[in-house]
Design an enzyme around this catalytic site. Structure first.
Site: not given
Length: 612
Positions: A221-222
């Site tokens: 994810c980020t």
């Protein structure tokens, strides 16, 4: 200090991201410290503090952020925390900075750092069961080996041997993020859940669990925090779901380690004023929703007219089509076709936009949503000293403009109020005759402690003081009666898709939704709440900090808004009680009413359409 030409300090600006899952006993004290400390350093952004840890995205001068990191590292609570500090320019687009929360400091106490489930009654899995962390280098090596070995059938090797037969790459982000950037490798299955918001991921995992069973699940994810919860959830499914691995530090750390992009193609969407961060690789993964040309710039903040998710619309299409957009997910859900301009436009033509139309009409989209959807049933709560009949009359224009989407049901509040009489100067003591049967009675959902009893409700009372715009603050009693009243109404008239409240009705609707969230109600029917000119009647914030119900807030703005009864700040306080990830705010320049003119009515339609 030397300054730039625009008057801003020349000192470098930065953005800091970090999270820490750890047990925090005195949440209020830590939140108070964050507020005082960050303001002293002129830092701003979003900080969420819960009993399970901290999640922060903050910006400011680079030196101030370094001081903040130093202070937090001195606290043993943050041992092992990955502080991701990046240098960047000062926010140049104030509107985007404001939308991302980068013009002020927001410190909130929350029930969970990230909202993993849309249903607040379902518990999230323990973080202690999260997947194994892989550094950026390890993650890259696994992708390299996996791509190579998947082709020739050999087993995978990393820091430790992976025992299951296959490797899958799972993106834990939202659809608008994956549009512009993702990991791409050959011979490895890449799974994109195509979700609008993170709280939809658990349901996707449930539906696709067989695709993950007995696989080496490699997640990213980020910045890493969403993988913590999602990997825990996958592993909680037991046998066959043990081998879950996650990219430590997220895409941000990976791009720092591999500035040419490595296996990551496109740009990394970020939740601050930068919008996205790319590598030296200039590949553009995103495409314009309308013409399909390569495009990955979200700076216009174009959104789907139905679900409000960000969409990519190139600059050329923005210039010729400004009305409605339909995102890919809404098209898929409604089995509609790709949005088209009403007039056919060849995207490859070398014609200037001004010459495309010779009739001075603006092109617009042909909507693909079927007119055969059933209407949404909405329970409507009137304001203080109103009744169902009068509220129905006041909202007739709203009902007419929304008749294709909603069906309103109006009900009376349980607390009957005395009739008020304003005597004339010539007859100061005169009292009107007894009210006729046709005289409209007045009701309330909440009453003041010294309110008249119901047996006096049918009599007249002379107004002995001028209107007090802050009277709503004294109306703090009567919720239990109103709560039981609504429960009975829903049982007999329901089910309802949503609840709409105006003024005091909005305050009561929020209290009712909070009561449902606590599990204290007999029924729980509402998918959303519409709160118009509302305020918070709660004595403190809800348990967990947020009411996890999709919400639409409509109220007068702080500038041109002329609401004399409920001011802008009071309505904003009510907004803050609801989960920001599923709330929409419409601020208008009118008074104590529900506006029915554009663009306000269009925003309300878009909200309702997202539930059809």
């Amino acid at each position: 200090m030397e300054e730039n030409g625009d008057g801003r300090d020349a000192e470098p600006y930065g953005v800091l991201l970090y999270y820490k899952y750890t047990s925090i006993h005195d949440v209020a004290s830590l939140a108070g410290f964050y507020d005082t400390h960050c303001r002293s350093l002129d830092l701003f952004g979003r900080i969420r503090v819960g009993f399970d840890g901290v999640n922060a995205t903050i910006g400011g001068k680079f030196s101030a952020l370094e001081k903040h990191i130093s202070v937090m590292r001195s606290n043993s609570l943050f041992d092992g925390t990955d502080f991701k500090l990046a240098s960047c320019g000062h926010p140049s687009n104030e509107n985007i900075a404001r939308e991302c929360g980068f013009t002020s400091l927001s410190v909130r106490v929350v029930k969970e750092l990230v909202t993993f489930r849309s249903d607040p009654l379902l518990k999230s899995p323990p973080i202690s069961n999260a997947g194994k962390h892989l550094s950026a280098t390890e993650f890259h090596h696994v992708l390299f080996q996996g791509s190579k070995c998947a082709a020739d059938g050999n087993a995978l090797d990393c820091q430790e041997r992976m025992q299951s037969e296959d490797l899958v790459l799972l993106d834990a982000r939202n659809a608008y993020e994956t549009r512009i950037g993702k990991f791409k490798t050959t011979n490895i299955d890449a799974l994109d859940p195509e979700i609008r918001q993170y709280s939809d991921l658990a349901l996707w995992i449930d539906k696709h669990s067989e695709s993950l069973r007995n696989k080496n699940v490699l997640m990213y994810c980020t910045g890493g925090i969403r993988c913590e919860m999602a990997s825990s959830y996958i592993r909680s499914k037991g046998a066959g779901f043990e081998n879950v691995f996650q990219l430590y530090g997220g895409i941000q750390r990976y791009l720092e380690q591999f500035p040419d992009g490595g296996y990551f193609k496109g740009k990394n969407f970020v939740f601050d004023h930068r919008i996205s961060v790319g590598s030296r690789n200039t590949d553009v993964l995103g495409t314009c929703l309308l013409c399909g040309s390569p495009f990955d710039d979200y700076s216009s903040r174009s959104r789907c007219s139905y679900c409000r998710m960000l969409v990519l619309v190139c600059h050329s299409c923005q210039g010729i089509c400004t009305e409605k957009y339909i995102c890919e997910l809404c098209q898929k859900h409604d089995n509609g076709e790709k949005p088209k301009l009403k007039e056919s436009i060849d995207a490859t033509a070398e014609t200037e936009p001004e010459t495309l139309h010779n009739n001075n009409e603006r092109p617009h989209l042909q909507l693909s949503v079927s007119d055969q959807h059933r209407k949404l049933r909405i329970l409507c709560l009137h304001g203080f000293r109103q009744n169902a009949s009068s509220f129905k009359g006041r909202t007739s224009s709203l009902s007419k403009k929304l008749r294709s989407y909603v069906e309103f049901k109006f009900v009376d509040a349980p607390h009957e109020l005395p009739l008020l009489h304003q005597p004339t100067k010539s007859c100061p003591g005169q009292i009107p005759p007894s009210p006729s049967e046709n005289c409209r009675r007045r009701f309330a959902w909440l009453i003041s402690p010294n309110s008249s009893s119901s047996d006096e409700s049918s009599s007249w009372r002379i107004v002995d003081q001028p209107f007090d715009p802050l009277q709503y603050k004294t109306q703090t009693e009567g919720f239990e009666v109103s709560n039981h009243c609504l429960q009975d109404l829903i049982s007999t008239m329901g089910p309802f898709d949503g609840i709409l409240g105006f003024s005091q009705g909005a305050a009561l609707a929020a209290l009712f939704c909070e009561e449902q969230q606590r599990g204290n109600g007999r029924v729980s029917d509402f998918r959303f709440a519409v709160l118009c000119s509302g305020y918070s009647a709660a004595s403190n914030v809800p348990d967990g900090g947020f009411i996890k119900c999709a919400s639409l807030h409509v109220f007068g703005d702080g500038g041109g808004g002329r609401d004399r009864q409920i001011n802008h700040e009071a309505s904003r306080e009510l907004v803050d009680l609801f989960d920001k990830n599923s709330s929409v705010t419409v601020e208008h320049d009118m008074g104590h009413i529900i506006p029915t003119k554009s663009p306000y009515i269009d925003q309300m339609k878009a909200f309702f359409m997202s539930f059809l």
